[in-house]
Design an enzyme around this catalytic site. Sequence first.
Site, PDB file in Angstrom:
ATOM      1  N   ASP A 120     101.117  56.057  31.291  1.00 49.23           N
ATOM      2  CA  ASP A 120     100.120  56.257  32.272  1.00 49.23           C
ATOM      3  C   ASP A 120      99.516  55.748  33.152  1.00 49.23           C
ATOM      4  OD1 ASP A 120      97.836  56.142  30.449  1.00 49.23           O
ATOM      5  OD2 ASP A 120      97.492  57.864  30.317  1.00 49.23           O
ATOM      6  N   ASP A 170      98.771  61.031  36.472  1.00 46.58           N
ATOM      7  CA  ASP A 170      99.094  59.948  35.855  1.00 46.58           C
ATOM      8  C   ASP A 170     100.568  59.228  35.110  1.00 46.58           C
ATOM      9  OD1 ASP A 170      97.184  60.158  34.794  1.00 46.58           O
ATOM     10  OD2 ASP A 170      96.588  58.360  34.814  1.00 46.58           O
TER      11      ASP A 170
END
Length: 415
Positions: free
Chosen positions: A280, A323
Amino acid sequence: MAGVLITSAAIGVVRVQNERGPLNELIGKSGQSVANATASGAASLVAGYDYGNLEMLAANVARQANVIRVMIRNQNDRVMAQASGDAAGTFKRFESPVVFDGQTIGSTVVDVSTDALETALNDLCWRVFIEQLVFGAILGLIVYFFTASGIVSPIRKLTTAMEEAVEKGDSFVARDLEVKSRDEIGRLVSVFNTLNKSLASYHRQLHSKIDLADQELRDKNIQLGGRTLELENALDLVNTMATTDWLTELPNRRKFDETLSRMFRQSERFAEEITLVLFDIDRFKLINDSHGHGAGDEVLRDIGTLLRLHVRKSDVPARLGGDEFGIVLYHTNIEQAERFVEILMEGVRTHAFGYDGFQLNIGLSIGIAQYDASMSAPQELYYAADKALYQAKHGGRGRYCVYSEASLPQEKASS
């Protein structure tokens, strides 16, 4: 003609057989009369034991035509006189008793040649054969010319006309056949012409209907083709929307889970190496809070572009949500996965992330886990990569960690 000739030959054989009986009967009567006459002349001579005259009698009888042998015996079956003639070959024997004063005192035996009979029969066979052959040939020619002109020729014309129709692909003949007679063949030709005219009319009507139906079908096919193309495009769009992340144009979580499950089972069955990479974006919430969600979306799109540039065709990168991203590396071990991750991180560091004139510093926290035989489900491989990602984030961000059972014994046990 063959049938006539065979029948004629059979009739000839029957004629010869019919003639054989009377000839045999004639030979039999002739031979028996010679034997009877010899017995009658020898009666007094046998009774008087006149051997000299018996020899003369036997010799005179033997000189007759077709006589092969003559024997005269007394009542004790003793030969009293015997003579042979000039004839030879196959013979037929005739016997007659010698009777004197009402008593049988001996017997006479006369062997008569049958060669004359066989010669006569052979001559008869050849004569009958030639007669029947000539008769059969004449009759066969008559039958042949009659059937050829009256039956075969019209039927051949009918057959030729039908073959012509079949060859041209039509179901009728384009012309009428000539009717030359009023017999059954002529009637057959007339019926054929009538049916041919009816069939030609139906053929034209059918072709007209077929042409009209073909045109309608072509129009419908064009419309259907357009609608099918629209439907296929719509289905492709729906399928793409169902399996693709709209922002990054990477596969979404659903596609990722399906691929991970398939590759996990394939690796489990064939002992093939697969490695899962989860990462991420560091401090992604701060980017959204500081520059707005537009900046965050731009960063996500750039990350998707970088992933497509670095992965192989056999690998599957995906946006899992927010994300978070994942990559399934096919035929890849830990060392190869680490090199891939280092290249990816270097690409992110050197990439110019910007939004609305601002330069953004982007870093990644990455977890790496490789499939091993102890894992029984794809969720275990995902859990291992997620644990490695968690360790990387808490270890200072901007780096990657490799999952191992030795490094995370408590987390593994608690799962």
